[in-house]
Design an enzyme around this catalytic site. Structure first.
Site, PDB file in Angstrom:
ATOM      1  N   CYS A  50      -6.159  41.962 -22.412  1.00  0.00           N
ATOM      2  CA  CYS A  50      -6.448  41.089 -21.275  1.00  0.00           C
ATOM      3  C   CYS A  50      -5.175  40.687 -20.533  1.00  0.00           C
ATOM      4  O   CYS A  50      -5.222  40.359 -19.346  1.00  0.00           O
ATOM      5  CB  CYS A  50      -7.208  39.851 -21.732  1.00  0.00           C
ATOM      6  SG  CYS A  50      -6.338  38.862 -22.967  1.00  0.00           S
ATOM      7  N   ARG A  52      -2.150  42.662 -20.562  1.00  0.00           N
ATOM      8  CA  ARG A  52      -1.247  43.762 -20.209  1.00  0.00           C
ATOM      9  C   ARG A  52      -1.955  45.106 -20.286  1.00  0.00           C
ATOM     10  O   ARG A  52      -2.892  45.293 -21.069  1.00  0.00           O
ATOM     11  CB  ARG A  52      -0.008  43.769 -21.111  1.00  0.00           C
ATOM     12  CG  ARG A  52      -0.256  44.218 -22.541  1.00  0.00           C
ATOM     13  CD  ARG A  52       1.013  44.198 -23.372  1.00  0.00           C
ATOM     14  NE  ARG A  52       1.541  42.856 -23.511  1.00  0.00           N
ATOM     15  CZ  ARG A  52       2.722  42.461 -23.015  1.00  0.00           C
ATOM     16  NH1 ARG A  52       3.487  43.315 -22.369  1.00  0.00           N
ATOM     17  NH2 ARG A  52       3.133  41.214 -23.187  1.00  0.00           N
ATOM     18  N   GLN A 118      -3.612  44.712 -31.750  1.00  0.00           N
ATOM     19  CA  GLN A 118      -4.071  45.440 -30.567  1.00  0.00           C
ATOM     20  C   GLN A 118      -3.255  46.714 -30.355  1.00  0.00           C
ATOM     21  O   GLN A 118      -3.806  47.756 -29.980  1.00  0.00           O
ATOM     22  CB  GLN A 118      -3.990  44.525 -29.343  1.00  0.00           C
ATOM     23  CG  GLN A 118      -4.992  43.376 -29.389  1.00  0.00           C
ATOM     24  CD  GLN A 118      -4.688  42.293 -28.364  1.00  0.00           C
ATOM     25  OE1 GLN A 118      -3.536  42.078 -27.973  1.00  0.00           O
ATOM     26  NE2 GLN A 118      -5.723  41.594 -27.929  1.00  0.00           N
ATOM     27  N   GLY A 187     -19.410  21.150 -29.486  1.00  0.00           N
ATOM     28  CA  GLY A 187     -19.132  21.986 -28.329  1.00  0.00           C
ATOM     29  C   GLY A 187     -19.223  23.444 -28.735  1.00  0.00           C
ATOM     30  O   GLY A 187     -19.236  23.763 -29.936  1.00  0.00           O
ATOM     31  N   GLU A 190     -14.826  28.065 -25.253  1.00  0.00           N
ATOM     32  CA  GLU A 190     -13.778  28.997 -25.686  1.00  0.00           C
ATOM     33  C   GLU A 190     -12.858  28.378 -26.734  1.00  0.00           C
ATOM     34  O   GLU A 190     -12.487  29.035 -27.709  1.00  0.00           O
ATOM     35  CB  GLU A 190     -12.969  29.437 -24.459  1.00  0.00           C
ATOM     36  CG  GLU A 190     -11.942  30.513 -24.752  1.00  0.00           C
ATOM     37  CD  GLU A 190     -11.212  30.961 -23.497  1.00  0.00           C
ATOM     38  OE1 GLU A 190     -10.048  31.381 -23.619  1.00  0.00           O
ATOM     39  OE2 GLU A 190     -11.800  30.883 -22.396  1.00  0.00           O
ATOM     40  N   THR A 191     -12.479  27.113 -26.533  1.00  0.00           N
ATOM     41  CA  THR A 191     -11.570  26.458 -27.484  1.00  0.00           C
ATOM     42  C   THR A 191     -12.212  26.316 -28.854  1.00  0.00           C
ATOM     43  O   THR A 191     -11.581  26.601 -29.886  1.00  0.00           O
ATOM     44  CB  THR A 191     -11.145  25.075 -26.956  1.00  0.00           C
ATOM     45  OG1 THR A 191     -10.495  25.229 -25.697  1.00  0.00           O
ATOM     46  CG2 THR A 191     -10.204  24.393 -27.936  1.00  0.00           C
ATOM     47  N   ILE A 192     -13.475  25.882 -28.881  1.00  0.00           N
ATOM     48  CA  ILE A 192     -14.177  25.737 -30.160  1.00  0.00           C
ATOM     49  C   ILE A 192     -14.357  27.100 -30.825  1.00  0.00           C
ATOM     50  O   ILE A 192     -14.233  27.227 -32.059  1.00  0.00           O
ATOM     51  CB  ILE A 192     -15.539  25.041 -29.949  1.00  0.00           C
ATOM     52  CG1 ILE A 192     -15.327  23.556 -29.631  1.00  0.00           C
ATOM     53  CG2 ILE A 192     -16.427  25.189 -31.187  1.00  0.00           C
ATOM     54  CD1 ILE A 192     -14.694  22.742 -30.746  1.00  0.00           C
TER      55      ILE A 192
END
Length: 419
Positions: A50, A52, A118, A187, A190-192
């Site tokens: 995401c 590079r 990756q 929640g 994305e953070t959770i």
């Protein structure tokens, strides 16, 4: 041959451009086959994440522009769209760049470990497509070992520098073994999700996910084997949680002091660790007044992150020295491969001359020529042919007054120094 690293990343290109230049799973194999089929390209690895997209190639000198043009054609891009975002590195700098990327030194989050996995996956794709061998194969294997050494010899990855990781790291300070804890995640954003991944890495298997909409919570629960509930059900299950981590977009607190106080009583005052990542707060500040509740906010985490980032920066300086050392080691091997080819070609040429003169001498003997004369003629012709090229080089250097080259040729030919 030359080594090339060509690409774009989060520092040079917008998200929109990075999306257009990315290579997805559906096209990576075709792209690798096309790339190694380009004139002068013998090996290739494509790294696409995401943040590079980079092409690593072993290719003939001066073919970098051909690779760039192929990239533009493959994605249907105009040169003007990418020219300002593209960077190119050759040989030593290409080697250094890959090693830095593998170590997380070029990442958006300094020292993050995900990039190494990756790159390994990208390398595996290239192997499956038979697009990598020889020098590029050696370079990637070397880069993997460099990344491992940096992780072992420095503290580049020892400290949390993301909110999610910091939250989990704080939990480890209170509960030494997180695998024995039960965690409530409030929640499902994305953070959770990132918190859940870090918890799973710590072998946490008991998770509960509470969210305003159950659909999103269920998706998260399926991935991590968690129990699902609505926000309204939190009071019924809060006492089961050793750790509570909350990150919602709620304008008002979801967990109040009274709710936590009742949960602590049900727990017989067994400590509860709460992390409020949300802004505005999900957990009332007064919860921190309870003796068995340990409440941390995003401000607390930010202070930890800033402190840890300084630690990582110091570790990064150490890592750069390791990269420099390992790059020089690889380039020594890489340059020696050029001499291997040169020596092989020189031996082949000399052997051809020897074979030709031997056949000529044998023919002379068959025709009745004196053996001594035939051998003397063989030695004379062989000597003249073998010293012809060095003699021409010596004459040219002398004519140019190039004393440095003359000294090098003298050393190369094993001649004693002039008196």
């Amino acid at each position: 041959m030359s080594l090339l690293a060509l690409g774009i990343n989060h520092n040079t290109a917008s998200v929109a451009l990075r999306e257009r230049v990315a290579f997805g799973p559906d096209c990576i194999d075709r792209a690798l086959r096309e790339l190694v089929a380009q004139p002068g390209v013998s090996e290739a690895v494509i790294v696409s994440t995401c943040n590079r997209t980079e092409l690593y190639c072993s290719l003939a000198q001066g073919q970098g522009e051909q690779v760039l043009q192929w990239l533009q054609r493959f994605h249907g891009l105009d040169a003007a769209e990418v020219v300002s975002a593209i960077y190119q590195h050759q040989d030593e700098e290409a080697v250094r760049h890959l090693m830095r990327v593998a170590c997380g030194l070029d990442s958006l989050v300094l020292g993050e470990p995900q990039i190494l996995g990756q790159i390994k996956q990208s390398y595996a794709h290239a192997q499956q497509s038979e697009a990598v061998k020889g020098s590029l194969e050696r370079l990637f294997q070397k880069s993997f070992s460099v990344a491992k050494r940096v992780r072992t010899d420095t503290e580049i990855g020892a400290s949390a520098v993301s909110v999610a990781f910091a939250a989990v790291s704080l939990g480890r300070r209170i509960f030494s073994d997180l695998s024995q804890t039960k965690v409530l995640l409030v929640g499902a954003g994305e953070t959770i999700e990132l918190v859940a991944r870090h918890l799973r890495e710590q072998n946490v298997t008991q998770m509960m996910v509470a969210n305003r909409t159950l659909q999103r919570a269920q998706l998260l629960a399926e991935e991590f084997g968690a129990q699902v509930m609505t926000l309204e059900e939190i009071p019924d299950y809060l006492h089961e949680a050793d750790i509570v981590i909350s990150s919602t977009a709620s304008p008002l607190p979801i967990i109040g002091k009274g709710m936590v106080e009742r949960a602590l009583k049900a727990r017989r005052f067994k400590p509860m660790f709460l992390v409020d990542i949300a802004v505005p707060r999900d957990i009332e500040a007064e919860v921190d007044e309870l003796s068995d509740a340990y409440l941390y906010t995003v401000d607390d985490l930010q202070g930890i992150i800033e402190q840890n980032l300084e630690t990582r920066k110091r570790a990064a300086a150490e890592a750069e020295l390791i990269v420099q050392e390992e790059r020089d080691d690889f380039m020594g091997w890489y340059r020696s491969q050029h001499s291997v080819d040169l020596i092989r070609d020189y031996r082949h040429q000399s052997q051809q001359v020897a074979d030709e003169e031997l056949q000529r001498a044998l023919l002379a003997l068959q025709q009745g020529e004196n053996a001594e004369q035939a051998l003397k003629a063989l030695a004379h012709r062989l000597t003249n042919k073998l010293i012809h090229a060095p003699t021409q080089a010596l004459r040219h250097a002398a004519a140019q007054g190039d004393h440095h080259q003359l000294a090098q040729l003298r050393q190369m030919l094993g001649l004693s120094q002039e008196s």
